[in-house]
Design an enzyme around this catalytic site. Structure first.
Site, PDB file in Angstrom:
ATOM      1  N   GLU A  43       7.231  -9.181  -3.360  1.00  0.00           N
ATOM      2  CA  GLU A  43       6.053  -9.717  -3.798  1.00  0.00           C
ATOM      3  C   GLU A  43       6.665 -11.156  -4.654  1.00  0.00           C
ATOM      4  O   GLU A  43       7.383 -10.870  -5.195  1.00  0.00           O
ATOM      5  CB  GLU A  43       5.483  -9.236  -5.621  1.00  0.00           C
ATOM      6  CG  GLU A  43       4.116  -9.796  -6.295  1.00  0.00           C
ATOM      7  CD  GLU A  43       3.814  -8.689  -7.082  1.00  0.00           C
ATOM      8  OE1 GLU A  43       2.594  -9.079  -7.369  1.00  0.00           O
ATOM      9  OE2 GLU A  43       4.447  -7.702  -7.285  1.00  0.00           O
ATOM     10  N   LYS A 116      -5.180  -9.695  -4.422  1.00  0.00           N
ATOM     11  CA  LYS A 116      -4.320  -9.184  -5.277  1.00  0.00           C
ATOM     12  C   LYS A 116      -5.496  -8.196  -5.914  1.00  0.00           C
ATOM     13  O   LYS A 116      -6.408  -8.860  -6.568  1.00  0.00           O
ATOM     14  CB  LYS A 116      -3.088  -8.828  -5.991  1.00  0.00           C
ATOM     15  CG  LYS A 116      -3.190  -7.517  -7.044  1.00  0.00           C
ATOM     16  CD  LYS A 116      -1.849  -8.085  -7.433  1.00  0.00           C
ATOM     17  CE  LYS A 116      -0.795  -7.126  -7.776  1.00  0.00           C
ATOM     18  NZ  LYS A 116       0.133  -7.415  -8.821  1.00  0.00           N
ATOM     19  N   CYS A 153       2.049  -4.880  -4.903  1.00  0.00           N
ATOM     20  CA  CYS A 153       2.600  -4.049  -5.812  1.00  0.00           C
ATOM     21  C   CYS A 153       1.585  -2.780  -6.751  1.00  0.00           C
ATOM     22  O   CYS A 153       1.375  -2.220  -6.149  1.00  0.00           O
ATOM     23  CB  CYS A 153       2.867  -5.011  -6.600  1.00  0.00           C
ATOM     24  SG  CYS A 153       4.510  -4.380  -7.857  1.00  0.00           S
TER      25      CYS A 153
END
Length: 292
Positions: A43, A116, A153
């Site tokens: 990331e 995300k 993540c």
């Protein structure tokens, strides 16, 4: 048989975008030499993990997809090496900013982007200061070698995200990550919890999971994070088939027969026996109320 080789890289990041892209390039090429066809980088690898502190000066890192240096660089690399590359980047789009990922197919074309969905907010991980909540929904891409779903993540802690991507046809789940120590409490070590959670996604969905994390100590004023690496590849029973240490820069590679895994999922009946008619509460916050 329909075999695919996947790879996860693991590296530290400096303050130079050019150096970080160059280092990532080296690891991608190493993975390709090892036969990997789908290669995962960590990331936000272009920069240090700037979310340790809320600083408006770091907004300058955001770029539009078409201007992002890492995406443009790895479009050429993907085409040259004939590999699939999901590339994490800080996205600027008009007045919004996202923690995003571009999926580059083996011909160098960008198949699309994912933003995300789950944005954390806590000491050392101040992401809500930088990123809007993702609005793309979960995505699956039919790449040259496999259908892949990618979370970023904090997304990896949510079984709902993994299950949605598998229901959409994902044959592999990939998670670029930046996770390490907790600046407010050095006694907390989430490494085993983190791995167990993702191994659960693999086991519950009978699907391989690949994750790439960074290493190294990064400091910003009074905040300090030791990123603990431990990138790994899990098999469809949640078993770790490859794992990096906490401190080494490395490449992990594993091979899976996607045709065989599809048969195993059918044999187990995990998806045949689902009862989505009973799962409405999962869309509520309080376990009772669901907006119609």
């Amino acid at each position: 048989m329909r075999n695919v080789k996947v790879a996860a890289t693991q590296m530290s990041c400096s303050g130079s975008i050019t150096e970080n892209i160059g280092k990532a390039d080296v690891f991608v090429r190493e993975a390709a030499k090892m036969g990997a066809q789908i290669i995962l980088l960590q990331e936000l690898f272009e920069t240090p993990y700037f979310c340790q502190k809320e600083k408006s000066a770091y907004y300058i890192y955001a770029t539009e997809l078409e201007q992002n240096k890492a995406v443009q660089h790895f479009k050429q690399v993907a085409k040259e090496l004939q590999v699939v590359l999901p590339i994490s980047f800080f996205e600027k789009k008009n007045q919004a900013r996202y923690n995003s990922l571009a999926v580059i197919d083996a011909n160098g074309d960008v198949l699309g982007k994912y933003r995300k969905s789950h944005i954390p907010d806590g000491p050392g991980y101040e992401e809500k200061f930088y990123f809007n909540p993702g609005d793309t929904g979960f995505k699956v891409w039919d790449t040259r070698y496999a259908k892949i779903g990618v979370g970023i993540c904090w997304d990896q802690w949510y079984p709902e995200a993994a299950r949605c991507m598998v229901l959409m046809g994902a044959e592999l789940l990939l998670y670029p990550t930046a996770i390490g120590s907790e600046p407010q409490d050095g006694s907390i070590d989430s490494k085993d919890h983190w791995q167990t959670c993702m191994r659960g996604h693999a086991a519950a969905n009978l699907i391989p999971v690949v994750t790439s994390n960074r290493i190294g100590v990064e400091e910003d004023e009074d905040s300090r994070i030791t990123f603990y690496g431990s990138s790994f590849i899990a098999g469809p029973q949640g078993n770790k088939v490859a794992e990096a240490s906490r401190i080494e820069e490395t490449v992990l590679v594993a091979e899976f027969d996607l045709e065989k895994l599809e048969t195993q999922r059918l044999e187990w009946g995990i998806f045949r026996d689902r009862r989505p008619d009973l799962y409405g509460l999962i869309s509520s916050f309080d376990g009772e109320f669901t907006i119609k």
